[in-house]
Enzyme design. Sequence first.
Site, mmCIF file in Angstrom:
data_model
loop_
_atom_site.group_PDB
_atom_site.id
_atom_site.type_symbol
_atom_site.label_atom_id
_atom_site.label_comp_id
_atom_site.label_asym_id
_atom_site.label_seq_id
_atom_site.Cartn_x
_atom_site.Cartn_y
_atom_site.Cartn_z
ATOM 1 C CG ASN A 46 25.333 -13.604 -38.306
ATOM 2 O OD1 ASN A 46 26.200 -14.023 -37.546
ATOM 3 N ND2 ASN A 46 24.632 -14.403 -39.086
ATOM 4 C CB ILE A 47 22.053 -10.118 -33.962
ATOM 5 C CG1 ILE A 47 23.440 -9.901 -33.331
ATOM 6 C CG2 ILE A 47 20.992 -10.384 -32.886
ATOM 7 C CD1 ILE A 47 23.576 -8.588 -32.572
ATOM 8 C CD GLU A 48 20.225 -15.641 -38.855
ATOM 9 O OE1 GLU A 48 19.522 -16.604 -38.485
ATOM 10 O OE2 GLU A 48 20.958 -15.665 -39.867
ATOM 11 C CB CYS A 57 25.214 -7.818 -41.562
ATOM 12 S SG CYS A 57 24.138 -8.312 -42.896
ATOM 13 C CD GLU A 59 29.559 -7.834 -42.860
ATOM 14 O OE1 GLU A 59 28.649 -8.233 -42.095
ATOM 15 O OE2 GLU A 59 29.741 -8.311 -43.990
ATOM 16 C CB CYS A 94 25.024 -7.870 -47.646
ATOM 17 S SG CYS A 94 24.519 -6.676 -46.400
ATOM 18 C CB CYS A 97 27.355 -4.458 -44.702
ATOM 19 S SG CYS A 97 26.354 -5.309 -43.460
HETATM 20 N N1 THU Z 1 25.223 -11.740 -43.034
HETATM 21 C C1 THU Z 1 26.179 -10.988 -42.418
HETATM 22 O O1 THU Z 1 26.312 -11.001 -41.192
HETATM 23 N N2 THU Z 1 26.972 -10.207 -43.200
HETATM 24 C C2 THU Z 1 26.868 -10.096 -44.549
HETATM 25 O O2 THU Z 1 27.552 -9.296 -45.158
HETATM 26 C C3 THU Z 1 25.917 -10.933 -45.278
HETATM 27 C C4 THU Z 1 25.003 -11.762 -44.462
HETATM 28 C C5 THU Z 1 24.345 -12.590 -42.208
HETATM 29 C C6 THU Z 1 22.924 -12.144 -42.159
HETATM 30 C C7 THU Z 1 22.212 -13.436 -41.817
HETATM 31 O O3 THU Z 1 22.213 -13.597 -40.425
HETATM 32 C C8 THU Z 1 23.084 -14.511 -42.434
HETATM 33 O O4 THU Z 1 24.325 -13.903 -42.710
HETATM 34 C C9 THU Z 1 22.527 -15.108 -43.694
HETATM 35 O O5 THU Z 1 22.170 -14.145 -44.607
#
Ligand code: THU
Length: 136
Positions: A46-48, A57, A59, A94, A97
């Site tokens: 994941n990259i915020e 996300c 995935e 999520c 995804c």
């Molecule tokens: N996140 C994912 O990488 N995959 C998911 O299926 C659900 C959420 C990440 C997004 C964000 O960076 C962190 O989890 C919290 O929501």
Amino acid sequence: MCKFIDKEKLVLCALKAKEMSYSPYSSFNVGAALLTKSGKIYTGCNIESAAYSPTNCAERTAFFKAISEGERDFCAIAIVGSKKNVPADYCFPCGVCRQVMAEFVKPDEFIVLVARSVDDIRKYTLEELFPYHFKM
Ligand code: THU
């Protein structure tokens, strides 16, 4: 092509990808490993973003890497995620995804592995997790 899936290997790759997570806002680290029908594995984390909504996300990172390299045929994805310093629970993908996965796979054939560790893996089809997905 997808007859035998080395689940432990895929989860190990996801755990390694999780180490690359860029998540300074949530501290929730996620890693994914996507297996192609040719046996290649694309990983993602994941990259915020400070603006939140551009966050990607793990995935989707894995899928977008693979798709952008020309891959179109997939067997399975392994997903691991946990908050910093908290024991890992199963990290389910999520809804966004799931819809992205449904774009590129046959939901009743594609395997989604969610794991707490290499010794604790749950296996689903995408169809189980995301029935009646939107399509045009
Ligand atoms: N996140 C994912 O990488 N995959 C998911 O299926 C659900 C959420 C990440 C997004 C964000 O960076 C962190 O989890 C919290 O929501």
